[in-house]
Design a protein around this motif. Structure first.
Motif, short mmCIF file in Angstrom:
data_model
loop_
_atom_site.label_atom_id
_atom_site.label_comp_id
_atom_site.label_asym_id
_atom_site.label_seq_id
_atom_site.Cartn_x
_atom_site.Cartn_y
_atom_site.Cartn_z
N VAL A 116 -35.35 9.09 13.97
CA VAL A 116 -34.24 9.00 14.90
C VAL A 116 -33.52 10.35 14.94
N PHE A 117 -33.27 10.87 16.15
CA PHE A 117 -32.55 12.13 16.32
C PHE A 117 -31.18 11.83 16.91
N ARG A 118 -30.13 12.22 16.21
CA ARG A 118 -28.77 11.94 16.66
C ARG A 118 -28.02 13.22 17.02
N GLY A 119 -28.75 14.30 17.25
CA GLY A 119 -28.10 15.60 17.46
C GLY A 119 -27.84 15.99 18.89
N ALA A 120 -28.12 15.11 19.86
CA ALA A 120 -27.89 15.47 21.27
C ALA A 120 -26.41 15.73 21.51
N ARG A 121 -26.10 16.75 22.32
CA ARG A 121 -24.73 17.13 22.61
C ARG A 121 -24.57 17.38 24.11
N GLN A 122 -23.35 17.25 24.58
CA GLN A 122 -23.05 17.46 26.00
C GLN A 122 -23.49 18.86 26.43
N HIS A 123 -24.09 18.94 27.61
CA HIS A 123 -24.55 20.19 28.23
C HIS A 123 -25.80 20.76 27.56
N VAL A 124 -26.38 20.04 26.63
CA VAL A 124 -27.69 20.37 26.05
C VAL A 124 -27.72 21.80 25.49
#
Length: 240
Positions: free
Chosen positions: A12-20
């Motif tokens: 599981v990857f939980r590191g996504a952030r706004q504006h990539v």
């Protein structure tokens, strides 16, 4: 999602952030390699979905063959509609300037639109991403590259959003799931024309305003679209 995948879950990857941010793309690509994943399921709004698309683009650029690249399944919970395009925006962590990568292989293999899942999306985010969908429809209609098929779908998207976005933006409203489902359909229709017509003024400015000042994309549409429409109405009044 993880419960449904069960013992087939590689990670599981939980590191996504706004504006990539580019750093998150590198992190996800590395995670996919280390897990030897054969499928990526992106869940949420445009940011996690674009992060997955951009990571797959990086893997393909690094020499992973298309046959060996993970299959991408997208489960959107907002109305940004990035799951239907072959483009992903990536923001430079240092300069905050966003660039786009494009490749037909980036379009997710499967998109699952479930309004019951979308019912948990915060009202402000849902409403803002709905204006983003409206932005897609409007700018594809007044584009100098507009197309009759895109015009038809965009016009229908506008009708659906006008009718269903206001009641779908109040979690306490009756028939919330039905309204959110209709908005999901509108988001799909809205972006169809944009794929062919390209980005308009509102999108060009919004893509840079968002990462530079950390403004959500839907909010940038709320700010910029009215001004872009007034400007375009003078240049192409027939399109209105």
């Amino acid at each position: 999602v993880t419960g449904a995948i069960g013992d087939r879950l590689a990670g599981v990857f939980r590191g996504a952030r706004q504006h990539v941010p580019a750093s998150t793309v590198c992190d996800l690509a590395r995670t996919i390699r280390e897990a030897r994943a054969d499928c990526v399921v992106s869940f949420g709004g445009g940011s996690p979905i674009d992060t997955a698309k951009a990571a797959l683009h990086q893997l393909l650029s690094d020499g992973v063959t298309p046959d060996a690249a993970p299959v991408h399944v997208a489960i959107p919970t907002t109305l940004s509609a990035g799951e239907f395009t072959a483009i992903a925006g990536i923001t430079n962590d240092a300069t905050r300037v966003k660039r786009a990568v494009a490749d037909p292989r980036l379009v997710p293999r499967v998109v699952i639109m479930d309004p019951e899942l979308a019912a948990a999306t915060p009202d402000w985010l849902w409403a803002a991403s709905g204006i983003r969908a409206l932005d897609h429809a409007v700018e594809s209609i007044y584009s100098n590259r507009h197309h009759p098929l895109g015009d038809t779908l965009a016009a229908r998207a506008i009708q659906l959003l006008v009718r269903h976005l206001p009641p779908s933006s109040d979690a306490g409203a009756p028939a919330l799931v039905e309204h959110r489902g209709q908005c999901q359909m509108a988001a799909w229709l809205s972006v169809f024309g944009m794929i062919n017509a390209g980005f308009g003024l509102s999108h060009v400015f919004g893509h840079q305003i968002g990462p530079r000042w950390n403004v959500a994309h839907g909010v940038t549409s709320c700010i910029v679209l009215p001004h872009a429409m007034r400007f375009m109405a003078r240049l192409a009044p027939d399109r209105f």
